[in-house]
Design a protein around this motif. Structure first.
Motif, PDB file in Angstrom:
ATOM      1  N   ARG A  91       0.846  -1.204   0.000  1.00  0.00           N
ATOM      2  CA  ARG A  91       0.000   0.000   0.000  1.00  0.00           C
ATOM      3  C   ARG A  91       0.878   1.250   0.000  1.00  0.00           C
ATOM      4  O   ARG A  91       1.927   1.299   0.622  1.00  0.00           O
ATOM      5  N   ARG A  92       0.380   2.275  -0.662  1.00  0.00           N
ATOM      6  CA  ARG A  92       1.057   3.570  -0.672  1.00  0.00           C
ATOM      7  C   ARG A  92       0.021   4.647  -0.425  1.00  0.00           C
ATOM      8  O   ARG A  92      -1.149   4.501  -0.742  1.00  0.00           O
ATOM      9  N   ASN A  93       0.486   5.744   0.110  1.00  0.00           N
ATOM     10  CA  ASN A  93      -0.375   6.905   0.356  1.00  0.00           C
ATOM     11  C   ASN A  93      -1.586   6.538   1.203  1.00  0.00           C
ATOM     12  O   ASN A  93      -2.725   6.839   0.848  1.00  0.00           O
ATOM     13  N   VAL A  94      -1.346   5.909   2.326  1.00  0.00           N
ATOM     14  CA  VAL A  94      -2.423   5.536   3.234  1.00  0.00           C
ATOM     15  C   VAL A  94      -2.444   6.541   4.372  1.00  0.00           C
ATOM     16  O   VAL A  94      -1.422   6.826   4.982  1.00  0.00           O
ATOM     17  N   ARG A  95      -3.613   7.074   4.659  1.00  0.00           N
ATOM     18  CA  ARG A  95      -3.756   8.046   5.743  1.00  0.00           C
ATOM     19  C   ARG A  95      -4.234   7.326   7.000  1.00  0.00           C
ATOM     20  O   ARG A  95      -5.196   6.568   6.958  1.00  0.00           O
TER      21      ARG A  95
END
Length: 100
Positions: A91-95
């Motif tokens: 996963r990338r760009n997970v808030r």
């Protein structure tokens, strides 16, 4: 109630009296033999099932580990590390939301 019926039954009555006249050890040995005939095969089947399950689990685990190693060699050009595999999950760009 059922003992009176069996005792007075024309067919089963003679068998009841014949069994009743036997010494106690004969009945205990007969019951023990009957239980062993049922219990021993069940225990052996359970042990066989546990053994087969364990062998399948270990075999599939080794195959899965081999697949991960081969995939790591061809995809990343080296051995896969523990940190790169499971922790990120791809996963990338997970808030991350926090409830404070």
């Amino acid at each position: 109630m059922w003992r009176v019926y069996v005792r007075e039954h024309p067919t089963f009555g003679s068998w009841y009296h014949r069994i009743e006249r036997q010494p106690g050890w004969v009945s205990r040995i007969a019951v023990t033999a009957a239980v062993l005939v049922v219990v021993v095969p069940l225990v052996l089947l359970a042990l066989a099932a546990i053994t087969v399950g364990l062998v399948v689990f270990v075999t599939l685990g080794l195959i899965a580990q081999l697949v991960v190693m081969v995939r790591g060699v061809f995809v990343r050009g080296g051995m896969p590390s523990v940190a790169s595999g499971a922790s990120g999950g791809g996963r990338r760009n997970v808030r991350v939301l926090r409830d404070d």
